[in-house]
Design an enzyme around this catalytic site. Structure first.
Site, PDB file in Angstrom:
ATOM      1  CB  CYS A  89      40.404  90.673  19.689  1.00 36.82           C
ATOM      2  SG  CYS A  89      39.339  89.235  19.931  1.00 36.82           S
ATOM      3  N   GLY A  90      41.093  89.761  17.061  1.00 33.61           N
ATOM      4  CA  GLY A  90      41.227  88.984  15.845  1.00 33.61           C
ATOM      5  C   GLY A  90      39.983  88.183  15.506  1.00 33.61           C
TER       6      GLY A  90
END
Length: 156
Positions: free
Chosen positions: A70-71
């Site tokens: 994810c980020g």
């Protein structure tokens, strides 16, 4: 670089922030002979949905290891660790990648596409894949993690 002599089945999952890194990791893993299943987010899903799906696939034994992206890798690790029997670790560097396996027997490596470059992540992935749980002094600690999990499981 590691190669898959006896291929470990790997699940991979990413939300919209992890697509670029996911694609690079899938190419990297398949080029080395690892069977990879992409369980990434559908348009209406968020990272907790992906993390749970991937972690459950490991908990069921469908995959021996998994990668979540994810980020930052933080949210994926938190969500995946809610699944009983799972140990997911955020991997910010090569040393952490190795220790996640050797000391903590982490079956899931979590990466952040916004916090590290793809090339650095691939190096970390190699360290994680090449490492195995060392047991020894770490074994009682991992057992304590299982005990904490067992004490805190709630039935719905």
């Amino acid at each position: 670089m590691t190669t898959a002599q006896d291929p470990v089945r790997i699940a991979i999952g990413a939300d919209d922030a992890g697509v670029v890194m996911r694609d690079a990791m899938i190419a990297h893993l398949t080029a080395r002979g690892y069977p990879v299943t992409d369980l990434s987010a559908a348009p209406s899903e968020d990272y907790p949905d992906v993390a749970e799906r991937v972690a459950r696939s490991v908990a069921r034994g469908d995959h021996e290891r998994a990668v979540l992206i994810c980020g930052t890798g933080i949210g994926m690790a938190i969500a995946a660790n809610k699944v009983p029997g799972i140990r997911a670790a955020q991997i910010p560097d090569s040393y952490s990648a190795e220790r996640a396996r050797k000391s903590n027997d982490a079956q899931i490596a979590c990466f952040g596409n916004r916090t590290m470059g793809v090339e650095a992540a691939l190096v970390c992935l190699e360290h994680w894949l090449a490492s195995e749980f060392a047991g020894g002094g770490s074994a009682p600690k991992v057992e304590k993690i299982r005990q904490v999990e067992s004490r805190n499981l709630r039935t719905a």
